[in-house]
Design a protein around this motif. Structure first.
Motif, short mmCIF file in Angstrom:
data_model
loop_
_atom_site.label_atom_id
_atom_site.label_comp_id
_atom_site.label_asym_id
_atom_site.label_seq_id
_atom_site.Cartn_x
_atom_site.Cartn_y
_atom_site.Cartn_z
N ALA A 316 56.05 -28.67 -17.65
CA ALA A 316 55.15 -27.75 -17.14
C ALA A 316 54.91 -27.99 -15.50
N ILE A 317 55.04 -29.49 -15.28
CA ILE A 317 54.91 -29.84 -13.85
C ILE A 317 55.63 -29.29 -13.05
N MET A 318 57.03 -29.47 -13.64
CA MET A 318 58.30 -29.03 -12.82
C MET A 318 58.47 -27.70 -12.57
N HIS A 319 57.99 -26.87 -13.49
CA HIS A 319 57.64 -25.33 -13.48
C HIS A 319 57.27 -25.04 -12.11
N VAL A 320 56.07 -25.97 -11.66
CA VAL A 320 55.47 -25.62 -10.75
C VAL A 320 56.30 -26.46 -9.43
N VAL A 321 56.83 -27.46 -9.62
CA VAL A 321 56.99 -28.12 -8.40
C VAL A 321 58.70 -27.84 -8.05
N ASP A 322 59.44 -27.56 -9.07
CA ASP A 322 61.09 -27.20 -8.87
C ASP A 322 61.72 -26.67 -10.12
N PRO A 323 61.32 -25.35 -10.40
CA PRO A 323 61.60 -24.57 -11.58
C PRO A 323 63.04 -24.68 -12.17
#
Ligand code: HEC
Ligand code: HEC
Ligand code: HEC
Ligand code: HEC
Length: 467
Positions: A316-323
């Protein structure tokens, strides 16, 4: 779950545990993975001498009864720590009845307060050769447990004009930098190569370690103040970023434990603590298994499921940071789940996931991680559910805890404009989870949709973002 050890546990299904040990034995034969380059040594790993908390406690240094007005720092850090910080009492805990019981159940030859296995996390324990004459293990998690043994920096750091960079060159641990700080907190609050709260420790009565955003965002009751002066000297404070990095490092660490023949096994069995507790701890009458796991991959019946909650958070974090990295994480997690079920080599897939997670920690560290990023993480968790990835009860439960944790943190920071509607929405989300036997994925999805509407409707936060 935190106080699980005090509650009676359900009937256990052990078949899964036995089956799952096969790929782990295989991984053991294939040898351990090669880790990334060595990070800066943690305070207990350096060979510098630890001087002891008395060295910091003078009233002209950090033991002032009141805050200093014209100093960069508060100067009453010792008073705050010794009076209200749980770290100061961490060794005292080892004398209580619960600790005596844990030590007895484990069959330790010494009492808890003398046992390395406990002192490694409940004190600053760099080994007797590194302990100065005035340093005492019974002082708990001391200043030097976090700021590093003071031998080489104690004199120079108090000289007028000494810079933070100079202090760090002299052995002060860089607690202000997100990745080193996350590693430090996690060395005791999650575990690392040297110390770990294993299933055996939990079975003996140790509480399960919680991995809450709040724990990593600050060290409440704080002995430092992040103000303009602080930020001018050390840059912006961002606790949520440290937590997000912590999620990435937790995934990497889990992969190491999973494939390390020395750490990943307890006797004949794999280290149970890496697996979903409810895979084993539930009554036989509950038929909990469903064919799809939390990552949309197939799950196999009768197997212990790897606990993928940190992976869920990281995705979920990487969806925001680097999809694109989020997509890669999904594929890697599915491969690890498959390998545990016997399809494919675990060593290879675990190493691949671990490497992506280590890289993700670096990416998060250099990302502007503000409150809209936090809201994005909450939304991404909800969207995973809407995409049908929470078909099993455990995944749905984990997602709600994760969303709750992110939103609760935002509330504590004054970043939620409408706390009431969010709380009501969370309560409605939890409702279909009250009885795991009657879990209806369709009903849960409906409520996720409602919750998404609430999240979308929140006005942009009034507060300034913090990098
Ligand atoms: C990997 C680090 C680690 C190890 C090893 C460890 N602990 Fe802990 N322990 C913790 C942390 C962190 C907490 C606080 C949990 C929290 O609040 O999230 C804790 C909490 C506890 C508590 C509950 C304290 C309270 O305030 O309620 C007891 C009792 C305890 N530990 C005893 C022991 C004993 C005895 C041993 C050795 C057999 C031991 N611990 C080994 C990290 C560890
Ligand atoms: C559990 C870990 C931990 C313990 C224990 C701890 N600190 Fe800290 N300390 C931190 C963190 C994290 C920060 C904030 C990051 C930074 O500024 O380096 C900090 C910041 C500080 C600062 C800098 C404040 C500023 O404005 O620059 C001082 C001074 C300090 N601590 C002194 C102490 C003293 C003295 C003790 C013992 C009495 C102590 N700390 C115990 C983690 C800890
Ligand atoms: C050397 C091990 C160690 C390190 C390093 C450490 N902690 Fe702890 N921490 C503990 C133990 C053990 C406890 C539990 C003490 C108790 O229960 O009395 C604790 C307690 C806490 C608590 C209180 C939890 C509660 O339930 O009230 C917070 C918050 C916390 N730590 C945050 C941090 C943060 C943030 C860092 C990193 C900057 C950190 N800790 C570094 C060992 C450590
Ligand atoms: C692969 C199966 C498996 C998994 C996964 C598992 N456990 Fe266990 N657990 C066991 C077994 C087997 C026992 C020993 C049962 C007994 O003594 O009756 C046990 C015992 C325990 C006990 C001691 C119970 C008692 O009555 O003394 C605790 C506490 C515990 N587990 C907590 C957990 C937690 C928390 C998790 C998740 C992090 C977990 N377990 C995951 C199989 C598992």
């Amino acid at each position: 779950m935190r106080n699980r050890s005090r509650a009676p546990l359900g009937f256990l299904i052990l078949a899964g545990a036995i089956l799952v040990s096969a790929p782990i034995l295989l991984a053991a034969q294939q040898g351990r993975d090669t880790g990334a380059s060595r990070p800066r040594p943690l305070p207990y790993e350096t060979r510098d001498k630890t001087l002891g908390v008395v060295t910091c406690a003078s009233s002209l240094c950090h033991g002032s009864m009141v805050e200093w007005k014209d100093a960069h720092i508060l100067q009453n850090e010792y008073i705050t720590w010794s009076r209200v910080d749980k770290h100061a009492r961490a060794t005292l805990v080892l004398l209580n009845a619960q600790s005596r019981k844990i030590a007895k159940n484990l069959g330790l030859s010494d009492p808890a307060e003398k046992s390395k296995i406990c002192l490694d996390c409940h004190a600053h324990n760099p080994g007797s050769a590194s302990m100065g004459t005035r340093a005492k293990l019974s002082d708990g998690v001391t200043c030097e447990a976090c700021h590093g043994p003071a031998e080489r920096w104690v004199a120079s750091h108090a000289v007028p004009g000494a810079t933070h960079a100079q202090n760090i060159a002299h052995g002060l641990y860089p607690t202000d930098q997100p990745i080193p700080r996350a590693r430090l907190c996690m060395s005791c609050h999650f575990g690392n190569a040297d110390r770990f709260v294993t299933h055996r420790l939990m079975g003996a009565g140790h509480p399960r370690l919680s991995f809450k955003l709040e724990t990593f965002s600050q060290i409440g009751p704080s002995h430092f103040r992040v103000d303009a002066d602080y930020e001018a000297r050390k840059g912006k404070w961002n606790g949520a970023k440290v937590w997000a990095i912590g999620q990435a490092l937790a995934v990497a660490e889990t992969m190491k434990v999973l494939t390390d023949p020395n750490r990943g096994r307890d006797g004949l069995f794999p280290e149970f603590v890496l697996f979903d507790c409810y895979a084993c701890h539930h009554p036989m009458s509950e038929k909990k298994w469903t064919s799809s796991g939390s990552f949309g991959g197939r799950s196999a019946p009768g197997l212990a499921r790897l606990n993928d909650s940190n992976m869920l958070m990281l995705r979920a974090i990487m969806h925001v940071v680097d999809p694109p990295v989020a997509e890669e994480i999904s594929a890697r997690v599915v491969a690890v789940h498959r390998a545990i079920a016997g399809e494919g080599a675990l060593a290879t897939s675990a190493q691949a996931l671990g490497a992506v997670a280590e890289q993700a920690a670096e990416t998060i560290a250099s990302h502007r991680f503000d409150d809209s990023a936090l809201r994005g993480v909450a939304l991404a968790l909800v969207d995973e559910g809407l995409a049908g990835h929470y078909k099993d009860y455990a995944a749905a439960e984990q997602s709600v805890m994760a969303v709750g944790s992110v939103l609760n943190y935002m509330r504590s920071q004054g970043l939620l404009a409408n706390v009431r509607s969010v709380n009501q929405g969370l309560a409605r989300l939890r409702d279909p989870l009250s009885n795991d036997e009657n879990y209806q994925p369709a009903e849960f999805q409906k409520r996720l949709q409602e919750f998404r509407t609430i999240l979308e409707g929140l006005p942009a936060s009034p507060q300034v973002s913090h990098d």
